[in-house]
Design an enzyme around this catalytic site. Structure first.
Site, PDB file in Angstrom:
ATOM      1  N   SER A 177     -13.217   2.273   1.885  1.00 30.26           N
ATOM      2  CA  SER A 177     -12.483   1.536   0.942  1.00 30.26           C
ATOM      3  C   SER A 177     -11.702   2.630   0.060  1.00 30.26           C
ATOM      4  CB  SER A 177     -13.576   0.795   0.063  1.00 30.26           C
ATOM      5  OG  SER A 177     -13.958   1.573  -0.874  1.00 30.26           O
ATOM      6  N   LYS A 178     -10.503   2.169  -0.358  1.00 32.29           N
ATOM      7  CA  LYS A 178      -9.958   3.008  -1.220  1.00 32.29           C
ATOM      8  C   LYS A 178     -10.572   3.557  -2.383  1.00 32.29           C
ATOM      9  CE  LYS A 178      -5.251   3.654  -3.154  1.00 32.29           C
ATOM     10  NZ  LYS A 178      -3.946   3.290  -3.873  1.00 32.29           N
TER      11      LYS A 178
END
Ligand code: GLU
Length: 490
Positions: A244-245
């Site tokens: 995930s970012k």
């Protein structure tokens, strides 16, 4: 049948690894079948969709070389058609108006969960007579249009990756089609668009597998033939955490790889192998080979793991990706590589227009020589700097090791003088001049070779010295040898 596939990103975020791989698999499949690759931007979430994100996705696809044959279509342009489809389902009695307020639905959900079940529909609305439903609507009561999942529904489909799938009505809630303001919801829009765009194969992330049961029912309700489905496993971070970012930052975004000096072909090859393999040990595959060998049924059901290394910024990415980029840097035909190097040098402020003109050949020879050891295009402006600029750094270690001999104060200018006389300026002549001088001086040739390397590049290691001097050119070599005297110990 002509294959028609679509990549349908929502422009609520940038193009990430997972999206890029989905696009790549759609593209490979379309190209393999001489089919059509369609790009559809799913912008119906007007609040979260932005033009910048759309532009970023288009740029990312263009960089990866994934050209589309139709589109980009905007899903929002089809809203009237989505609405029309919902109303036709309402008309046929396959959908109904659901008048329950969000609060009532919340209570219903709680009650069902307490009983160990899941909320499926609002019993009041579902069993209203048509006349009663019309009356409440005419009164202005807000409603959601929902598709009525038949009580005896048994949804089956065969996914190319996950195999046979089946669910019965008890596990599928009635499907929301239109919001109270009449705007369509995801499952409806996507099905209506896929039908009207005559999509034959839906290739998308595994997170949509759960929606497919609902979508199959909508296809049936709308009287349309079912496409085939292939859901792609997740791409996980090392340790199998979700990528995930927030947790992994820039490694998730495709633009990062462009900025980090990846060749698009190398990154495409790397992405393709996140979850798919050609069935043998080959890892370096040309685009033509990938198109030929790609197989939806050979996609691995296990989640793929993207093994980048966190922490050290020099080492932040998957070593396999870097290795692969290195292979592409060495194997790409030089004429194809030069524009990429040119862009890198321009970005670094090191570009000289002569390299596009009279010096083109020497530029090509230089790139060809130094690329053998590089892993990123950025290396051309980094470690490669001495080949493109007079303003290069001297590694202290190299100076200490190769420029420690005080007699080099005399020898380096002598070497410069000998080299100036070499004609033609080719490997053999350069080598003879250096070895000849070493013999005359009674020192090992290695002393002059190592000193010349550090004097001319500031570095301790690099390509073969004679080739290196040849590409630098006679005049530059002579002046660098003379200048390096200032770095010698007194
Ligand atoms: N727009 C959806 C997404 O970005 C994909 C829809 C689909 O492929 O069916 O997740």
């Amino acid at each position: 049948m002509t294959v028609r596939v679509r990549f349908a990103p929502s422009p609520t975020g940038y193009l990430h690894m997972g999206g890029a791989r989905t696009a790549l698999f759609c593209w490979l499949f379309a190209r393999q079948h001489r089919g059509t690759f369609i790009l559809r931007i799913e912008d119906t979430d007007a609040e979260r969709s932005t033009w910048e994100m759309t532009q970023g996705i288009l740029d990312g696809l263009a960089w990866l070389g994934l050209d589309w044959d139709e589109g980009p279509y905007l899903q929002s342009e089809g809203i009237p058609l989505h609405r029309e489809a919902a109303l036709s389902l309402l008309e046929k009695g396959l959908a109904y108006r659901c008048f329950a307020t969000p609060e009532q639905l919340e209570i219903q959900r709680h009650q069902e969960q307490a009983k160990g079940g899941q909320w499926r529909f609002d019993p009041f609305s579902r069993h209203l007579s048509r006349a009663e439903s019309d009356r409440l609507a005419a009164e202005g009561r807000p409603f959601v249009v929902r598709f009525r999942v038949p009580d005896d529904a048994r949804v089956r489909f065969v996914d190319h990756v996950y195999g046979e799938q089946e669910r019965t009505a008890k596990d599928i809630e009635d499907i929301a089609l239109l919001r109270p303001d009449g705007t369509p919801l995801y499952n409806l829009s996507v099905v209506v668009d896929d039908i009207r765009m005559r999509i034959t194969h839906i290739i998308r992330g595994q997170d949509h597998l759960i929606n497919t049961f609902k979508q199959v029912l909508l296809y049936q309700g709308l009287g349309a033939p079912l496409p085939e489905f292939a859901h792609l496993p997740l791409i996980l971070a090392p340790g199998k955490a979700k990528l995930s970012k927030r947790a992994h930052g820039e490694v998730v975004a495709v633009t990062t790889y462009k900025q980090r000096g990846f060749l698009p072909g190398a990154f495409r090859n790397f992405l393709a192998l996140l979850g798919w393999a050609p069935g043998d040990d080959r890892e370096i595959l040309s685009t033509e080979e990938m198109i030929q060998l790609f197989d939806l049924d050979a996609i691995n059901r296990a989640n793929a793991v993207f093994n980048f290394t966190e922490g050290d910024p020099e080492n932040w990415t998957d070593s396999k990706a870097l290795w692969m980029n290195g292979v592409y840097l060495t194997r790409t035909p030089i004429d194809e590589l030069l524009p990429h190097v040119e862009r890198t040098l321009k970005d670094a402020g090191l570009w000289d227009e002569a390299w596009a003109g009279p010096e083109r050949e020497r530029f090509a020879a230089t790139v060809d020589l130094i690329r053998q050891r590089y892993h990123s295009l950025l290396d051309f402006a980094g470690r490669g700097r001495p080949y493109f600029s007079e303003d290069y750094a001297f590694e202290p270690e190299a100076v200490e090791k190769n420029l420690a001999e005080p007699r080099l104060r005399a020898w380096l200018p002598m070497l410069a003088e000998r080299l100036v006389a070499v004609d033609p300026w080719v490997h053999e002549g350069v080598e003879q001049a250096i070895r000849g001088l070493a013999e005359e001086l009674g020192v090992k040739a290695g002393v002059l070779i190592n000193a010349a390397r550090t004097a001319c590049t500031g570095q301790k290691v690099g390509p073969g010295l004679f080739e290196l001097l040849v590409v630098l050119g006679r005049d530059r070599v002579a002046s660098r040898l003379r200048r390096a005297v200032s770095r010698l110990p007194l």
